[in-house]
Design an enzyme around this catalytic site. Structure first.
Site, PDB file in Angstrom:
ATOM      1  N   TYR A   1       0.714  -1.173   0.012  1.00  0.00           N
ATOM      2  CA  TYR A   1       0.070   0.075   0.344  1.00  0.00           C
ATOM      3  C   TYR A   1       1.128   0.987  -0.224  1.00  0.00           C
ATOM      4  O   TYR A   1       1.520   1.548   0.880  1.00  0.00           O
ATOM      5  CB  TYR A   1      -1.054  -0.148   1.000  1.00  0.00           C
ATOM      6  CG  TYR A   1      -1.825   1.510   1.683  1.00  0.00           C
ATOM      7  CD1 TYR A   1      -2.681   1.151   0.441  1.00  0.00           C
ATOM      8  CD2 TYR A   1      -1.919   2.006   2.989  1.00  0.00           C
ATOM      9  CE1 TYR A   1      -3.477   2.811   0.767  1.00  0.00           C
ATOM     10  CE2 TYR A   1      -2.399   3.263   3.353  1.00  0.00           C
ATOM     11  CZ  TYR A   1      -3.259   3.700   1.746  1.00  0.00           C
ATOM     12  OH  TYR A   1      -3.478   4.566   2.105  1.00  0.00           O
TER      13      TYR A   1
ATOM     14  N   LYS B   1     -12.396  -1.028   5.213  1.00  0.00           N
ATOM     15  CA  LYS B   1     -12.511  -1.583   4.146  1.00  0.00           C
ATOM     16  C   LYS B   1     -13.331  -2.919   3.847  1.00  0.00           C
ATOM     17  O   LYS B   1     -14.515  -2.336   4.335  1.00  0.00           O
ATOM     18  CB  LYS B   1     -11.126  -1.591   3.089  1.00  0.00           C
ATOM     19  CG  LYS B   1     -10.009  -1.310   3.189  1.00  0.00           C
ATOM     20  CD  LYS B   1      -9.740  -0.070   2.303  1.00  0.00           C
ATOM     21  CE  LYS B   1      -9.209   1.281   2.444  1.00  0.00           C
ATOM     22  NZ  LYS B   1      -7.254   0.839   2.136  1.00  0.00           N
TER      23      LYS B   1
HETATM   24  C1  LIG Z   1      -6.042   1.349   2.142  1.00  0.00           C
HETATM   25  C2  LIG Z   1      -5.221   0.444   2.966  1.00  0.00           C
HETATM   26  C3  LIG Z   1      -4.132   0.990   4.324  1.00  0.00           C
HETATM   27  C4  LIG Z   1      -4.213   2.344   5.309  1.00  0.00           C
HETATM   28  O1  LIG Z   1      -5.812   2.022   6.349  1.00  0.00           O
HETATM   29  P1  LIG Z   1      -6.431   3.688   5.988  1.00  0.00           P
HETATM   30  O2  LIG Z   1      -7.597   2.658   6.868  1.00  0.00           O
HETATM   31  O3  LIG Z   1      -6.616   3.923   4.466  1.00  0.00           O
HETATM   32  O4  LIG Z   1      -5.825   4.432   6.543  1.00  0.00           O
HETATM   33  C5  LIG Z   1      -3.388   0.047   4.721  1.00  0.00           C
HETATM   34  N1  LIG Z   1      -3.731  -1.029   3.933  1.00  0.00           N
HETATM   35  C6  LIG Z   1      -4.043  -1.555   2.530  1.00  0.00           C
HETATM   36  C7  LIG Z   1      -4.231  -2.570   1.797  1.00  0.00           C
HETATM   37  C8  LIG Z   1      -4.964  -0.779   2.154  1.00  0.00           C
HETATM   38  O5  LIG Z   1      -5.842  -0.938   1.141  1.00  0.00           O
END
Ligand SMILES: *Cc1c(COP(=O)(O)O)cnc(C)c1O
Length: 409
Positions: free
Chosen positions: A121, A223
């Site tokens: 990420y 997510k």
């Molecule tokens: C979105 C995401 C993050 C970061 O998470 P946030 O909740 O936006 O801080 C970390 N790892 C992955 C794989 C992501 O898709």
């Protein structure tokens, strides 16, 4: 502590059932079925604090516990089969996925070495670069699908000590490379390297890194776990009571705490995780298949496809293939931008894992890894009807073809 009870023999229940049943309050007649949200910054004290008593909202608050219990139970759902203890410390919920990642990186000693996938990420990589620039640690980027290369990087060499932390993300965001998690964990543990896995893409329903030997599991709860694009939240799960205590101390002392209302919403979302993941994965596999056969598509990346480089590994290691896919339409960057601009049902937005399908060209971000193709469109497949999603994509792909034809003139 007044911890919500998990059902008896939770490890015997399937993960989809645990998503519904774990972290429920005690069955007291007349009591609420769901743990209510508690909005209080401080708690009545009777003098000397009693162990486990809530004192102040930055240290602990009742609304965190049911979510932490439910997520930890889900991440350990594979433990009985793996011969591991089925309970342990609960998860640690934090303000965002990045707060969770920062908390794990804070476990690395000053001057330590971290090995990380080159396509992790993008903000994970930005944070690691910042820590490296400041001299806090050193970072080595690897192709996470190349097991020999990762093992060599973890071991170090003549003047390079073994890594302190192996960071894994599998499948990676946005390239969808699949790491051999069990093999990498075994090699890392041989030289005393801890392993953290960002399990955001897979969710604990599809992949359980603790049962594969990992020390820490990290989630962007934002997510799939919360699942409705209305919450920003993160969490860490570990079986190690010492690491858990350090993460809790980090949360209390650095203060990146989760708001009770967000955590309550996330647990509400988690209850339908199995249904959402099942439908989204079905949709994603079907769309990947249709996209592969479409003349306006140059490349599709999704581990469900038999010729995807991650297919065999994902089939062996995961209970599914996830619902993020990567597509490169004809027309290069212009084609990708035309696709994103033309769709009407798919939402052009960053983020993923919500009920609504979303897409974006990743390299529009200056911080995205330069080895990610300029024209890669990342698609987070939601739970809509697959034929509606496909009809909309066909419109987008026509627009990409028009852009490609204009380019050729
Ligand atoms: C979105 C995401 C993050 C970061 O998470 P946030 O909740 O936006 O801080 C970390 N790892 C992955 C794989 C992501 O898709």
């Amino acid at each position: 502590m007044d911890r919500p009870h998990s059902p008896s023999h939770p490890a015997r229940l399937s993960p989809g059932t645990l998503a519904v049943s774990a972290g429920r309050p005690d069955r007291t007649p007349g009591a609420p079925v769901n743990e209510p949200v508690v909005l209080s910054s401080t708690f009545v004290s009777q003098g000397v604090p009693v162990a486990g008593e809530h004192l102040y909202g930055r240290s602990s608050t009742p609304t965190w516990e049911p979510f932490e219990q439910a997520l930890a139970t889900l991440e350990r759902a594979g433990h009985a089969e793996a011969g591991l203890p089925t309970d342990g410390p609960p998860a640690v919920v934090l303000a965002s996925g990045m707060a969770a990642i920062a908390a794990v990186l804070a476990l690395v000693p000053v001057g330590g070495r971290v090995v990380v996938p080159r396509h992790a990420y993008q903000v994970t990589l930005v944070l690691l670069r910042e820590l490296a620039d400041r001299g806090s640690l050193t970072v080595e980027l690897v192709d996470v699908a190349d097991t020999d290369a990762v093992v060599a990087a973890v071991r170090g060499g003549q003047d390079v000590p073994a890594a302190d932390l192996l960071w894994l993300e599998s499948p990676t965001n946005p390239m969808l490379e699949v790491a051999d998690v069990a093999a990498l964990v075994a090699a890392a543990h041989e030289v005393g390297t801890r392993v953290a896995v960002d399990n955001t893409f897979a969710t604990p329903l599809v992949q359980r890194p603790l049962a594969l030997g990992a020390d820490l599991v990290v989630h962007s709860v934002t997510k799939y776990l919360a699942g409705h694009s209305d919450v920003v939240l993160g969490a860490v799960v570990t079986d190690d009571p010492d690491l858990h205590a350090r993460l809790v101390a980090h949360r209390t002392n650095h203060g990146a705490i989760a708001g009770p209302f967000e955590v309550w919403l996330a647990l509400r979302g988690l209850r339908t995780l199995a249904l959402r993941v099942e439908r989204a994965q079905q949709n994603a596999a079907e769309l990947a298949r249709r996209l592969s056969a479409h003349p306006a598509v140059v490349e599709v990346r999704h581990p469900s496809l038999p010729d995807d480089p991650g297919h065999a590994r994902a089939s062996a290691q995961m209970d599914g293939y996830g619902s993020v896919l990567g597509v490169r339409p004809v027309g290069g960057t212009a084609g990708a931008d035309a696709l994103v601009a033309a769709v009407r049902l798919w939402v052009p937005a960053t983020s993923l894992g919500g009920v609504e399908s979303m897409l974006e060209r990743r390299r529009r971000f200056a911080t995205e890894s330069l080895t990610v193709p300029e024209d890669l469109v990342r698609m987070s497949v939601g739970i809509e009807d697959v034929d509606d999603l496909w009809a909309d994509l066909e419109v987008g792909l026509d627009a990409a073809r028009t852009a490609a034809d204009a380019d050729a003139v």
